[in-house]
Design a protein around this motif. Structure first.
Motif, PDB file in Angstrom:
ATOM      1  N   THR A  43      13.710  -8.213   9.955  1.00 50.58           N
ATOM      2  CA  THR A  43      14.748  -7.350  10.507  1.00 50.58           C
ATOM      3  C   THR A  43      14.406  -5.898  10.241  1.00 50.58           C
ATOM      4  O   THR A  43      14.545  -5.027  11.110  1.00 50.58           O
ATOM      5  N   ASN A  44      13.939  -5.640   9.016  1.00 48.32           N
ATOM      6  CA  ASN A  44      13.474  -4.307   8.635  1.00 48.32           C
ATOM      7  C   ASN A  44      12.091  -4.429   8.016  1.00 48.32           C
ATOM      8  O   ASN A  44      11.835  -5.342   7.232  1.00 48.32           O
ATOM      9  N   VAL A  45      11.215  -3.519   8.351  1.00 49.15           N
ATOM     10  CA  VAL A  45       9.865  -3.520   7.793  1.00 49.15           C
ATOM     11  C   VAL A  45       9.881  -2.851   6.428  1.00 49.15           C
ATOM     12  O   VAL A  45      10.515  -1.803   6.247  1.00 49.15           O
ATOM     13  N   ALA A  46       9.204  -3.473   5.441  1.00 54.49           N
ATOM     14  CA  ALA A  46       9.132  -2.900   4.098  1.00 54.49           C
ATOM     15  C   ALA A  46       8.209  -1.696   4.104  1.00 54.49           C
ATOM     16  O   ALA A  46       7.006  -1.826   4.335  1.00 54.49           O
ATOM     17  N   LYS A  47       8.777  -0.509   3.872  1.00 52.54           N
ATOM     18  CA  LYS A  47       7.994   0.717   3.848  1.00 52.54           C
ATOM     19  C   LYS A  47       8.376   1.552   2.636  1.00 52.54           C
ATOM     20  O   LYS A  47       9.416   1.339   2.014  1.00 52.54           O
ATOM     21  N   VAL A  48       7.520   2.500   2.301  1.00 51.72           N
ATOM     22  CA  VAL A  48       7.758   3.365   1.150  1.00 51.72           C
ATOM     23  C   VAL A  48       9.011   4.205   1.384  1.00 51.72           C
ATOM     24  O   VAL A  48       9.143   4.869   2.411  1.00 51.72           O
ATOM     25  N   SER A  49       9.929   4.159   0.436  1.00 48.07           N
ATOM     26  CA  SER A  49      11.107   5.014   0.505  1.00 48.07           C
ATOM     27  C   SER A  49      11.138   6.001  -0.650  1.00 48.07           C
ATOM     28  O   SER A  49      11.876   6.977  -0.614  1.00 48.07           O
ATOM     29  N   MET A  50      10.345   5.724  -1.693  1.00 50.59           N
ATOM     30  CA  MET A  50      10.231   6.679  -2.793  1.00 50.59           C
ATOM     31  C   MET A  50       8.891   6.456  -3.483  1.00 50.59           C
ATOM     32  O   MET A  50       8.378   5.351  -3.527  1.00 50.59           O
ATOM     33  N   SER A  51       8.339   7.521  -4.005  1.00 45.53           N
ATOM     34  CA  SER A  51       7.047   7.421  -4.700  1.00 45.53           C
ATOM     35  C   SER A  51       7.021   8.448  -5.817  1.00 45.53           C
ATOM     36  O   SER A  51       6.218   9.374  -5.802  1.00 45.53           O
ATOM     37  N   ASP A  52       7.920   8.305  -6.766  1.00 50.27           N
ATOM     38  CA  ASP A  52       8.027   9.264  -7.860  1.00 50.27           C
ATOM     39  C   ASP A  52       6.747   9.371  -8.675  1.00 50.27           C
ATOM     40  O   ASP A  52       6.500  10.373  -9.346  1.00 50.27           O
TER      41      ASP A  52
ATOM     42  N   ASP B   1       0.850  -1.196   0.000  1.00 46.93           N
ATOM     43  CA  ASP B   1       0.000   0.000   0.000  1.00 46.93           C
ATOM     44  C   ASP B   1       0.887   1.248   0.000  1.00 46.93           C
ATOM     45  O   ASP B   1       1.286   1.752   1.055  1.00 46.93           O
ATOM     46  N   THR B   2       1.165   1.767  -1.178  1.00 45.35           N
ATOM     47  CA  THR B   2       2.063   2.912  -1.302  1.00 45.35           C
ATOM     48  C   THR B   2       1.471   4.168  -0.690  1.00 45.35           C
ATOM     49  O   THR B   2       2.158   4.929  -0.001  1.00 45.35           O
ATOM     50  N   TYR B   3       0.174   4.398  -0.924  1.00 42.57           N
ATOM     51  CA  TYR B   3      -0.420   5.699  -0.624  1.00 42.57           C
ATOM     52  C   TYR B   3      -1.157   5.771   0.698  1.00 42.57           C
ATOM     53  O   TYR B   3      -1.306   6.850   1.267  1.00 42.57           O
ATOM     54  N   GLY B   4      -1.641   4.634   1.200  1.00 47.38           N
ATOM     55  CA  GLY B   4      -2.393   4.667   2.451  1.00 47.38           C
ATOM     56  C   GLY B   4      -1.513   4.501   3.664  1.00 47.38           C
ATOM     57  O   GLY B   4      -1.267   5.447   4.413  1.00 47.38           O
ATOM     58  N   HIS B   5      -0.995   3.289   3.859  1.00 51.20           N
ATOM     59  CA  HIS B   5      -0.207   2.995   5.053  1.00 51.20           C
ATOM     60  C   HIS B   5       1.300   2.957   4.778  1.00 51.20           C
ATOM     61  O   HIS B   5       2.089   2.887   5.726  1.00 51.20           O
ATOM     62  N   GLY B   6       1.703   2.952   3.523  1.00 47.38           N
ATOM     63  CA  GLY B   6       3.121   2.964   3.199  1.00 47.38           C
ATOM     64  C   GLY B   6       3.827   1.661   3.509  1.00 47.38           C
ATOM     65  O   GLY B   6       5.045   1.641   3.715  1.00 47.38           O
TER      66      GLY B   6
END
Length: 636
Positions: free
Chosen positions: A573-582, A521-526
């Motif tokens: 180990t790391n949570v997958a989250k949005v780092s870029m949204s060009d 979910d790129t736009y809602g919760h990232g």
């Protein structure tokens, strides 16, 4: 002092022993993982006469596996009036430039090598390969020597050779051209430089060639069955040519991924001179195959063989003659008209005319080809199944549009061969026997299906399991008012049965993790989200047709994989989250044309205006500024 020296020596010795132990552990791990490969190459073990596998033995085993993979994976697309299987020893005539120069394995790093171990189609079908080649062959079919000798001569006498100058070819526009003497040399580029494995030219002789040399091709007793091959190649770093005829517009002209004038001419010739025609599709990419269903061309059977490698054609022979009942299923969607899918408009070289002066991080101008990315997740069957679920193929926006191949309406007029499609010489029934689907986070679910051979010959069936996830049930997910983008159907598992005799059954269990069903979910919760609502799990004959009633499971609350609460996983180990949204230019709104399930019609309308494979385009001023800024950050 002496005590200190002894202590120092002991400490050094302990460290050395520790280092040696670590090295031994690493070596042991490598040997356990790669031991068989290493011993094979070193000749220390195997099935040779002295317990060692020689290079010849290793290559022979590889060719046996190649033939087996091909026989398991070949897909029967068409079989009118039970044309296949052919009886062992059936007299056949092999025609088509790509029957002689079949695509072994694409180009680039995946390119196959044509050498003394590579089977010609004749050798694979009639068992004439020299002994010791590595695959046990037999005479599956009786191949016309006369026609094969003509084909070999027409193709230049060697695999991947330039064709001889007395034969005809076609130019890129389909114009017939006779190549002889200096005329051949002058027009060699138009014919393709003998690049039989290339991805920009369709290889086939004009119908006039076959008609001119009819007496050199047809042999008494061999006019019952013709086998022809249509081949397409591919390469990394290159796309198939979509504006094949050079008219400047792919959506109205000829593309590399449709049957050419010469290929259709060959089908004409076969219909006029043979009782039955069998087509082999030697391609790793879908082709528009509508003509093979037309009575005009008289195709009786069609078998997809992919890129078979150097010995895979032996597996094809086994399928053609019934030694193996075909059990392969397509991993692509074959559309009647590829211009009906969004990615058609965003391939080939796309030049952005207003960004050429922007320096990239590699120290060069951005003057190379680029691709628009507008279809999002809606690629292949994910597009066709979702568009159909939304009624797009029945809408005015679709039915009133003049597509490349004319008007179309409804799913059946759009999709020819579905993802997961594959015929068999027998029939099967499938029924859910048991299911354990809780959708609890971090747990495994399972569905068991009973498969029964209800036909009269032995065969294998592939159980395909698809998920239908809820859409736009949680307004905190995705873009508000648009929703979190998800395809209507997603393949989540498949298993092939053993060889089932008529009347025999087998229980097949497919397992899947709940967490693997989540969508990003790129736009809602990232982050990844498993949206609340009802989930349906379809046991499918293919991506579109159910084999039995689906299994239903519900999720009361959305699972948010942000590292907190129910979504937390000990394995992360790391949570997958949005780092870029060009794609959203920072304001939360998708670029115009970016395909959304919320409104396929308007998205497709914008995408179809681009036709990036045929013309130069300009990026928006805002995106040019973004590129320039990023380039400056990179180079600095």
């Amino acid at each position: 002092m002496e005590t200190k020296k002894v202590s120092t020596r002991v400490g050094t010795g302990v460290r050395l022993i520790a280092i040696l132990v670590c090295l031994l552990m690493v070596v042991n791990s490598l040997l356990s993982t790669f031991g068989d490969t290493l011993t094979t190459y070193l000749g220390l073990s195997g099935n040779g006469s002295e317990g060692a596998m020689s290079e010849a033995d290793c290559m022979a085993e590889g060719r046996e596996i190649d033939a087996e993979i091909e026989s398991e994976g070949a897909v029967l697309l068409r079989n009118e009036n039970n044309t296949l299987p052919l009886a062992k020893g059936t007299k056949v005539t092999i025609l088509g430039a790509m029957s002689y120069n079949y695509v072994c394995g694409g180009t680039g790093s995946a390119g196959g090598k044509y050498d003394e171990y590579t089977y010609t189609m004749k050798e694979a079908f009639d068992g004439s390969k020299e002994q010791g080649s590595g695959v046990s062959t037999e005479e599956y079919l009786d191949v016309s020597e006369k026609a094969w000798n003509w084909l070999e001569s027409a193709c230049g006498g060697a695999r991947n050779s330039d064709t001889t100058e007395e034969y005809y070819g076609t130019t890129g526009t389909g114009e017939q051209k006779s190549f002889s003497g200096s005329d051949y040399a002058e027009n060699k580029d138009a014919y393709g430089n003998g690049d039989w494995g290339g991805y920009s030219r369709v290889n086939e002789f004009a119908k006039e060639v076959y008609e001119r040399d009819r007496d050199d091709i047809l042999e008494d007793g061999y006019t019952g069955v013709a086998i022809v091959t249509f081949g397409r190649s591919g390469a990394e770093g290159a796309s198939p040519v979509m504006d094949y005829d050079g008219d400047g517009k792919a959506s109205t002209g000829t593309t590399y991924l449709q049957l050419s004038v010469d290929e259709l001419g060959l089908l004409d010739f076969c219909k006029e001179n043979f009782d039955k025609t069998i087509v082999l599709i030697n391609s790793s990419t879908p082709i528009e195959l509508g003509p093979i269903e037309s009575e005009e061309y008289g195709v009786d059977a069609c078998l997809w063989i992919g890129h078979p490698g150097e010995a895979g054609l032996v597996g094809v022979a086994k399928v053609l003659t019934g030694d193996v009942n075909p059990s392969g299923h397509l991993v692509d969607t074959y559309a009647y008209d590829m211009s009906t899918m969004p990615s058609f408009y965003n391939n080939d070289d796309n030049k952005y005319t207003n960004v050429a002066d922007i320096e990239t991080g590699y120290g060069q101008s951005n003057d190379f080809g680029c691709y628009q990315y507008e279809e999002g997740i809606y690629v292949g069957y994910r597009f066709y199944e979702t568009a159909d679920a939304k009624g797009y193929f029945d809408s005015d926006a679709f039915t009133q549009h003049e597509w490349k191949n004319g008007k179309a309406k409804g799913y059946d007029e759009v999709v020819q061969y579905l993802f997961g499609y594959g015929l068999s010489h027998t029939t099967f029934s499938q029924k859910v026997k048991d299911s354990s689907v809780t959708l609890d986070p971090h747990t495994e679910n399972s569905i068991t299906v009973t498969v029964t051979n209800t036909g009269s010959v032995a065969g294998k069936q592939v159980v395909q399991l698809y998920m239908e996830a809820p859409y736009d049930t949680d307004d905190t997910c995705g873009i508000r008012g648009v929703g979190l983008q998800k395809a209507a159907k997603v393949l989540i598992g498949f298993e092939k049965t053993k060889l089932l005799q008529p009347g025999e059954s087998e229980d097949v269990t497919i397992t899947f993790d709940t967490d693997d069903l989540a969508s990003f979910d790129t736009y809602g919760h990232g982050c990844y989200v498993l949206e609340k609502g009802d989930y349906l799990f379809h046991v499918g004959e293919n991506a579109h047709t159910d084999a039995c009633d689906p299994v239903k499971a519900g999720l009361a609350d959305s699972v948010i994989y942000d590292g907190d609460g129910a979504g937390a996983r000990d394995t992360d180990t790391n949570v997958a989250k949005v780092s870029m949204s060009d794609v959203d230019a920072g304001d939360g709104n998708m670029l115009p044309g970016y395909l959304s399930r919320f409104d396929f019609a308007s998205g497709m309308e914008t995408i179809m205006q681009h036709e990036s494979s045929c013309k130069d385009e300009s990026l928006s001023d805002d995106l040019v500024k973004v590129l320039a800024t990023k380039a400056g950050e990179t180079t600095s």
